[in-house]
Design a protein around this motif. Structure first.
Motif, mmCIF file in Angstrom:
data_model
loop_
_atom_site.group_PDB
_atom_site.id
_atom_site.type_symbol
_atom_site.label_atom_id
_atom_site.label_comp_id
_atom_site.label_asym_id
_atom_site.label_seq_id
_atom_site.Cartn_x
_atom_site.Cartn_y
_atom_site.Cartn_z
ATOM 1 N N PRO A 19 33.510 52.780 12.644
ATOM 2 C CA PRO A 19 33.654 52.573 14.094
ATOM 3 C C PRO A 19 34.723 51.515 14.361
ATOM 4 C CG PRO A 19 31.664 51.536 13.292
ATOM 5 C CD PRO A 19 32.237 52.314 12.145
ATOM 6 N N PRO A 20 35.332 51.534 15.538
ATOM 7 C CA PRO A 20 36.347 50.531 15.854
ATOM 8 C C PRO A 20 35.721 49.142 15.923
ATOM 9 C CG PRO A 20 35.803 51.810 17.796
ATOM 10 C CD PRO A 20 35.104 52.448 16.644
ATOM 11 N N PRO A 21 36.512 48.111 15.656
ATOM 12 C CA PRO A 21 35.953 46.759 15.723
ATOM 13 C C PRO A 21 35.565 46.403 17.154
ATOM 14 C CG PRO A 21 38.330 46.681 15.469
ATOM 15 C CD PRO A 21 37.927 48.113 15.317
ATOM 16 N N PRO A 22 34.569 45.542 17.325
ATOM 17 C CA PRO A 22 34.164 45.173 18.689
ATOM 18 C C PRO A 22 35.270 44.377 19.380
ATOM 19 C CG PRO A 22 33.072 43.802 17.075
ATOM 20 C CD PRO A 22 33.805 44.860 16.306
ATOM 21 N N ALA A 23 35.266 44.411 20.691
ATOM 22 C CA ALA A 23 36.263 43.685 21.474
ATOM 23 C C ALA A 23 36.071 42.180 21.272
ATOM 24 C CB ALA A 23 36.123 44.036 22.949
ATOM 25 N N PRO A 24 37.171 41.418 21.253
ATOM 26 C CA PRO A 24 37.027 39.974 21.090
ATOM 27 C C PRO A 24 36.312 39.372 22.299
ATOM 28 C CG PRO A 24 39.288 40.525 21.630
ATOM 29 C CD PRO A 24 38.554 41.811 21.402
ATOM 30 N N PRO A 25 35.603 38.267 22.123
ATOM 31 C CA PRO A 25 34.883 37.676 23.256
ATOM 32 C C PRO A 25 35.860 37.177 24.315
ATOM 33 C CG PRO A 25 34.844 36.217 21.353
ATOM 34 C CD PRO A 25 35.446 37.509 20.902
ATOM 35 N N ALA A 26 35.429 37.246 25.550
ATOM 36 C CA ALA A 26 36.266 36.796 26.662
ATOM 37 C C ALA A 26 36.393 35.279 26.625
ATOM 38 C CB ALA A 26 35.653 37.234 27.978
ATOM 39 N N GLU A 47 40.019 24.809 39.042
ATOM 40 C CA GLU A 47 39.023 25.651 39.711
ATOM 41 C C GLU A 47 38.796 26.905 38.876
ATOM 42 O OE1 GLU A 47 38.557 28.059 43.929
ATOM 43 O OE2 GLU A 47 39.939 26.358 43.804
ATOM 44 N N VAL A 48 37.553 27.344 38.799
ATOM 45 C CA VAL A 48 37.203 28.559 38.059
ATOM 46 C C VAL A 48 36.634 29.561 39.052
ATOM 47 C CG1 VAL A 48 35.778 29.533 36.233
ATOM 48 C CG2 VAL A 48 36.720 27.236 35.981
ATOM 49 N N GLU A 49 37.222 30.763 39.058
ATOM 50 C CA GLU A 49 36.745 31.854 39.914
ATOM 51 C C GLU A 49 36.164 32.945 39.019
ATOM 52 O OE1 GLU A 49 40.156 33.027 42.120
ATOM 53 O OE2 GLU A 49 40.384 31.071 43.083
ATOM 54 N N ALA A 50 35.707 34.022 39.624
ATOM 55 C CA ALA A 50 35.084 35.096 38.846
ATOM 56 C C ALA A 50 36.046 35.715 37.840
ATOM 57 C CB ALA A 50 34.550 36.170 39.786
ATOM 58 N N HIS A 51 37.280 36.014 38.253
ATOM 59 C CA HIS A 51 38.241 36.678 37.369
ATOM 60 C C HIS A 51 39.571 35.953 37.318
ATOM 61 C CE1 HIS A 51 35.571 40.062 36.838
ATOM 62 N NE2 HIS A 51 35.382 40.084 38.137
ATOM 63 N N ALA A 52 39.572 34.648 37.577
ATOM 64 C CA ALA A 52 40.811 33.869 37.553
ATOM 65 C C ALA A 52 40.486 32.391 37.399
ATOM 66 C CB ALA A 52 41.594 34.095 38.841
ATOM 67 N N VAL A 53 41.484 31.622 36.989
ATOM 68 C CA VAL A 53 41.366 30.167 36.947
ATOM 69 C C VAL A 53 42.592 29.584 37.645
ATOM 70 C CG1 VAL A 53 39.964 29.992 34.862
ATOM 71 C CG2 VAL A 53 42.431 30.045 34.655
ATOM 72 N N LEU A 54 42.404 28.438 38.280
ATOM 73 C CA LEU A 54 43.488 27.719 38.931
ATOM 74 C C LEU A 54 43.826 26.549 38.024
ATOM 75 C CD1 LEU A 54 44.952 28.096 41.630
ATOM 76 C CD2 LEU A 54 43.497 26.320 42.556
ATOM 77 N N VAL A 55 45.095 26.479 37.580
ATOM 78 C CA VAL A 55 45.501 25.472 36.612
ATOM 79 C C VAL A 55 46.612 24.623 37.202
ATOM 80 C CG1 VAL A 55 46.348 25.068 34.274
ATOM 81 C CG2 VAL A 55 44.926 27.055 34.738
ATOM 82 N N ASP A 56 46.455 23.285 37.097
ATOM 83 C CA ASP A 56 47.469 22.339 37.551
ATOM 84 C C ASP A 56 48.352 21.993 36.365
ATOM 85 O OD1 ASP A 56 48.953 20.430 38.866
ATOM 86 O OD2 ASP A 56 47.428 18.877 38.666
ATOM 87 N N PHE A 57 49.643 22.359 36.450
ATOM 88 C CA PHE A 57 50.592 22.073 35.384
ATOM 89 C C PHE A 57 51.489 20.883 35.721
ATOM 90 C CE2 PHE A 57 49.615 26.572 34.632
ATOM 91 C CZ PHE A 57 49.252 26.505 33.303
ATOM 92 N N GLY A 58 51.122 20.091 36.712
ATOM 93 C CA GLY A 58 51.905 18.928 37.103
ATOM 94 C C GLY A 58 52.900 19.277 38.186
ATOM 95 N N ALA A 59 53.916 20.052 37.853
ATOM 96 C CA ALA A 59 54.943 20.430 38.826
ATOM 97 C C ALA A 59 54.452 21.535 39.760
ATOM 98 C CB ALA A 59 56.204 20.893 38.102
ATOM 99 N N ARG A 60 53.494 22.316 39.318
ATOM 100 C CA ARG A 60 52.982 23.416 40.149
ATOM 101 C C ARG A 60 51.550 23.740 39.767
ATOM 102 N NH1 ARG A 60 56.468 28.453 37.959
ATOM 103 N NH2 ARG A 60 58.119 26.979 38.290
ATOM 104 N N THR A 61 50.863 24.396 40.675
ATOM 105 C CA THR A 61 49.514 24.886 40.427
ATOM 106 C C THR A 61 49.586 26.407 40.413
ATOM 107 O OG1 THR A 61 48.547 22.979 41.513
ATOM 108 C CG2 THR A 61 47.140 24.890 41.253
ATOM 109 N N VAL A 62 49.034 27.011 39.362
ATOM 110 C CA VAL A 62 49.157 28.446 39.172
ATOM 111 C C VAL A 62 47.769 29.061 39.035
ATOM 112 C CG1 VAL A 62 50.120 30.251 37.697
ATOM 113 C CG2 VAL A 62 51.346 28.100 37.976
ATOM 114 N N ARG A 63 47.577 30.203 39.695
ATOM 115 C CA ARG A 63 46.340 30.980 39.568
ATOM 116 C C ARG A 63 46.589 32.030 38.490
ATOM 117 N NH1 ARG A 63 44.034 35.630 42.552
ATOM 118 N NH2 ARG A 63 41.776 35.421 42.413
#
Length: 74
Positions: A19-26, A47-63
């Motif tokens: 059988p194929p290997p199991p999917a890696p954990p999220a 910030e942590v959302e259901a299917h995204a994270v908000l990350v502050d990289f200093g110069a910008r914040t990216v979802r």
């Protein structure tokens, strides 16, 4: 038109093949976790959302959306 994805085949119990290997954990991130991104560099999860994270990289914040392919915890 969207390109069609190949359908995932199910493994039959009578198949002679393995059988194929199991999917890696999220990946799971928490608020204030330090992370690194291939494009943006070092950052901190704000910030942590259901299917995204908000990350502050200093110069910008990216979802960043799941599956977080280029985002790695430190």
């Amino acid at each position: 038109m969207k390109p069609r994805r190949a359908a995932r085949r199910r493994h039959l119990p009578t198949s002679p093949f393995e059988p194929p290997p199991p999917a890696p954990p999220a990946k799971v991130f928490g608020v204030a976790d330090r992370v690194t991104h291939d494009k943006y560099g070092l950052g901190r999860v704000t910030e942590v959302e259901a299917h995204a994270v908000l990350v502050d990289f200093g110069a910008r914040t990216v979802r960043i959306l799941a599956p977080y392919a280029k985002l790695f915890p430190l």
